[in-house]
Scaffold this motif. Sequence first.
Motif, PDB file in Angstrom:
ATOM      1  N   ILE A  38      22.937  28.070  13.307  1.00 22.20           N
ATOM      2  CA  ILE A  38      22.799  27.623  11.918  1.00 22.20           C
ATOM      3  C   ILE A  38      24.147  27.711  11.211  1.00 22.20           C
ATOM      4  CG2 ILE A  38      21.846  28.307   9.664  1.00 22.20           C
ATOM      5  CD1 ILE A  38      19.757  26.874  11.199  1.00 22.20           C
ATOM      6  N   LEU A  39      24.921  28.776  11.499  1.00 21.52           N
ATOM      7  CA  LEU A  39      26.234  28.970  10.866  1.00 21.52           C
ATOM      8  C   LEU A  39      27.328  28.124  11.516  1.00 21.52           C
ATOM      9  CD1 LEU A  39      26.248  32.840  10.426  1.00 21.52           C
ATOM     10  CD2 LEU A  39      26.146  31.130   8.612  1.00 21.52           C
ATOM     11  N   SER A  40      27.024  27.485  12.638  1.00 17.64           N
ATOM     12  CA  SER A  40      28.012  26.708  13.415  1.00 17.64           C
ATOM     13  C   SER A  40      29.150  27.583  13.907  1.00 17.64           C
ATOM     14  CB  SER A  40      28.569  25.545  12.588  1.00 17.64           C
ATOM     15  OG  SER A  40      27.551  24.650  12.247  1.00 17.64           O
ATOM     16  N   ILE A  41      28.795  28.781  14.392  1.00 14.54           N
ATOM     17  CA  ILE A  41      29.794  29.666  14.978  1.00 14.54           C
ATOM     18  C   ILE A  41      29.371  30.030  16.394  1.00 14.54           C
ATOM     19  CG2 ILE A  41      30.505  30.630  12.754  1.00 14.54           C
ATOM     20  CD1 ILE A  41      28.984  33.160  13.413  1.00 14.54           C
ATOM     21  N   GLU A  42      30.345  30.413  17.200  1.00 14.62           N
ATOM     22  CA  GLU A  42      30.066  30.840  18.567  1.00 14.62           C
ATOM     23  C   GLU A  42      30.194  32.351  18.619  1.00 14.62           C
ATOM     24  OE1 GLU A  42      31.868  30.299  23.032  1.00 14.62           O
ATOM     25  OE2 GLU A  42      32.199  28.718  21.565  1.00 14.62           O
ATOM     26  N   PRO A  76      33.190  27.545  10.875  1.00 14.70           N
ATOM     27  CA  PRO A  76      33.384  26.300  10.149  1.00 14.70           C
ATOM     28  C   PRO A  76      34.246  26.543   8.911  1.00 14.70           C
ATOM     29  CG  PRO A  76      31.192  27.156   9.738  1.00 14.70           C
ATOM     30  CD  PRO A  76      31.828  28.045  10.781  1.00 14.70           C
ATOM     31  N   LYS A  77      34.756  25.479   8.322  1.00  8.78           N
ATOM     32  CA  LYS A  77      35.605  25.622   7.132  1.00  8.78           C
ATOM     33  C   LYS A  77      34.843  26.246   5.977  1.00  8.78           C
ATOM     34  CE  LYS A  77      38.657  21.864   8.272  1.00  8.78           C
ATOM     35  NZ  LYS A  77      39.980  21.591   7.849  1.00  8.78           N
ATOM     36  N   THR A  78      33.556  25.969   5.884  1.00  7.89           N
ATOM     37  CA  THR A  78      32.743  26.494   4.785  1.00  7.89           C
ATOM     38  C   THR A  78      31.603  27.334   5.343  1.00  7.89           C
ATOM     39  OG1 THR A  78      33.209  24.486   3.519  1.00  7.89           O
ATOM     40  CG2 THR A  78      31.410  25.862   2.748  1.00  7.89           C
ATOM     41  N   PRO A 104      28.198  29.891   4.273  1.00  8.19           N
ATOM     42  CA  PRO A 104      27.292  30.136   3.142  1.00  8.19           C
ATOM     43  C   PRO A 104      27.808  31.304   2.303  1.00  8.19           C
ATOM     44  CG  PRO A 104      26.108  30.144   5.246  1.00  8.19           C
ATOM     45  CD  PRO A 104      27.556  30.081   5.565  1.00  8.19           C
ATOM     46  N   ASP A 105      27.370  31.379   1.058  1.00 10.64           N
ATOM     47  CA  ASP A 105      27.851  32.449   0.163  1.00 10.64           C
ATOM     48  C   ASP A 105      27.454  33.843   0.625  1.00 10.64           C
ATOM     49  OD1 ASP A 105      25.145  32.298  -0.454  1.00 10.64           O
ATOM     50  OD2 ASP A 105      25.458  32.064  -2.605  1.00 10.64           O
ATOM     51  N   TRP A 106      26.513  33.946   1.561  1.00 14.28           N
ATOM     52  CA  TRP A 106      26.094  35.252   2.069  1.00 14.28           C
ATOM     53  C   TRP A 106      26.844  35.675   3.327  1.00 14.28           C
ATOM     54  CZ3 TRP A 106      24.120  33.920   6.727  1.00 14.28           C
ATOM     55  CH2 TRP A 106      23.483  32.688   6.843  1.00 14.28           C
ATOM     56  N   ALA A 107      27.813  34.868   3.758  1.00 10.32           N
ATOM     57  CA  ALA A 107      28.631  35.199   4.937  1.00 10.32           C
ATOM     58  C   ALA A 107      30.097  35.258   4.517  1.00 10.32           C
ATOM     59  CB  ALA A 107      28.430  34.155   6.025  1.00 10.32           C
ATOM     60  N   THR A 108      30.785  36.356   4.870  1.00 10.96           N
ATOM     61  CA  THR A 108      32.171  36.567   4.470  1.00 10.96           C
ATOM     62  C   THR A 108      33.016  36.959   5.676  1.00 10.96           C
ATOM     63  OG1 THR A 108      31.377  37.413   2.351  1.00 10.96           O
ATOM     64  CG2 THR A 108      33.662  37.891   2.911  1.00 10.96           C
ATOM     65  N   VAL A 109      34.184  36.326   5.807  1.00 19.86           N
ATOM     66  CA  VAL A 109      35.118  36.711   6.869  1.00 19.86           C
ATOM     67  C   VAL A 109      35.780  38.021   6.448  1.00 19.86           C
ATOM     68  CG1 VAL A 109      37.226  36.107   8.102  1.00 19.86           C
ATOM     69  CG2 VAL A 109      35.525  34.340   7.602  1.00 19.86           C
ATOM     70  N   ILE A 110      35.651  39.037   7.293  1.00 22.42           N
ATOM     71  CA  ILE A 110      36.219  40.357   7.018  1.00 22.42           C
ATOM     72  C   ILE A 110      37.609  40.484   7.631  1.00 22.42           C
ATOM     73  CG2 ILE A 110      35.919  42.850   7.364  1.00 22.42           C
ATOM     74  CD1 ILE A 110      33.938  41.560   5.403  1.00 22.42           C
ATOM     75  N   SER A 111      37.758  39.989   8.848  1.00 18.81           N
ATOM     76  CA  SER A 111      39.065  40.055   9.505  1.00 18.81           C
ATOM     77  C   SER A 111      39.197  38.944  10.531  1.00 18.81           C
ATOM     78  CB  SER A 111      39.277  41.420  10.169  1.00 18.81           C
ATOM     79  OG  SER A 111      38.375  41.586  11.242  1.00 18.81           O
ATOM     80  N   ASN A 112      40.449  38.643  10.858  1.00 19.49           N
ATOM     81  CA  ASN A 112      40.753  37.643  11.881  1.00 19.49           C
ATOM     82  C   ASN A 112      41.965  38.165  12.637  1.00 19.49           C
ATOM     83  OD1 ASN A 112      41.361  35.437  13.435  1.00 19.49           O
ATOM     84  ND2 ASN A 112      41.309  33.963  11.758  1.00 19.49           N
ATOM     85  N   ASN A 113      41.698  38.944  13.675  1.00 17.31           N
ATOM     86  CA  ASN A 113      42.759  39.562  14.469  1.00 17.31           C
ATOM     87  C   ASN A 113      42.768  39.004  15.883  1.00 17.31           C
ATOM     88  OD1 ASN A 113      43.558  41.348  12.387  1.00 17.31           O
ATOM     89  ND2 ASN A 113      41.835  42.679  12.881  1.00 17.31           N
ATOM     90  N   ALA A 114      43.887  38.453  16.285  1.00 15.23           N
ATOM     91  CA  ALA A 114      44.088  37.951  17.650  1.00 15.23           C
ATOM     92  C   ALA A 114      42.985  36.983  18.072  1.00 15.23           C
ATOM     93  CB  ALA A 114      44.195  39.116  18.623  1.00 15.23           C
ATOM     94  N   GLY A 115      42.534  36.148  17.131  1.00 14.54           N
ATOM     95  CA  GLY A 115      41.530  35.146  17.451  1.00 14.54           C
ATOM     96  C   GLY A 115      40.100  35.635  17.429  1.00 14.54           C
ATOM     97  N   LEU A 116      39.865  36.911  17.139  1.00 12.73           N
ATOM     98  CA  LEU A 116      38.516  37.444  17.020  1.00 12.73           C
ATOM     99  C   LEU A 116      38.191  37.582  15.534  1.00 12.73           C
ATOM    100  CD1 LEU A 116      36.009  38.495  18.503  1.00 12.73           C
ATOM    101  CD2 LEU A 116      37.010  40.779  18.339  1.00 12.73           C
ATOM    102  N   ILE A 117      37.201  36.832  15.095  1.00  9.90           N
ATOM    103  CA  ILE A 117      36.857  36.787  13.673  1.00  9.90           C
ATOM    104  C   ILE A 117      35.616  37.638  13.433  1.00  9.90           C
ATOM    105  CG2 ILE A 117      36.242  35.266  11.760  1.00  9.90           C
ATOM    106  CD1 ILE A 117      37.550  32.989  13.515  1.00  9.90           C
ATOM    107  N   GLU A 118      35.714  38.528  12.462  1.00 11.62           N
ATOM    108  CA  GLU A 118      34.596  39.382  12.077  1.00 11.62           C
ATOM    109  C   GLU A 118      33.970  38.816  10.812  1.00 11.62           C
ATOM    110  OE1 GLU A 118      33.738  44.092  11.052  1.00 11.62           O
ATOM    111  OE2 GLU A 118      35.789  43.383  11.241  1.00 11.62           O
TER     112      GLU A 118
END
Length: 75
Positions: A63-67, A9-11, A13-27
């Motif tokens: 809960i995070l709205s991620i797959e 999702p666009k937002t 929680p403050d305890w979740a951070t995007v580390i990388s986004n390579n070739a459509g795989l988000i860490e």
Amino acid sequence: MKLYTTSIPKTLPDWATVISNNAGLIEVEINDESPGFHSIIEELSTEIQPGIVGVKAGDLCQILSIEMVDANEEN
């Protein structure tokens, strides 16, 4: 703890951070020491096996709205 996903999702929680986004795989890295994260974990805790209380990764992702991506899935 880290989760791998194909969308977030666009937002977050403050305890979740995007580390990388390579070739459509988000860490996404989860700060498991955050009080906000502990609150969610307590809310989601259930008996996942007889005598064992825990949280299913799928419930956390919902809960995070991620797959979540299954790293063991073969194409």
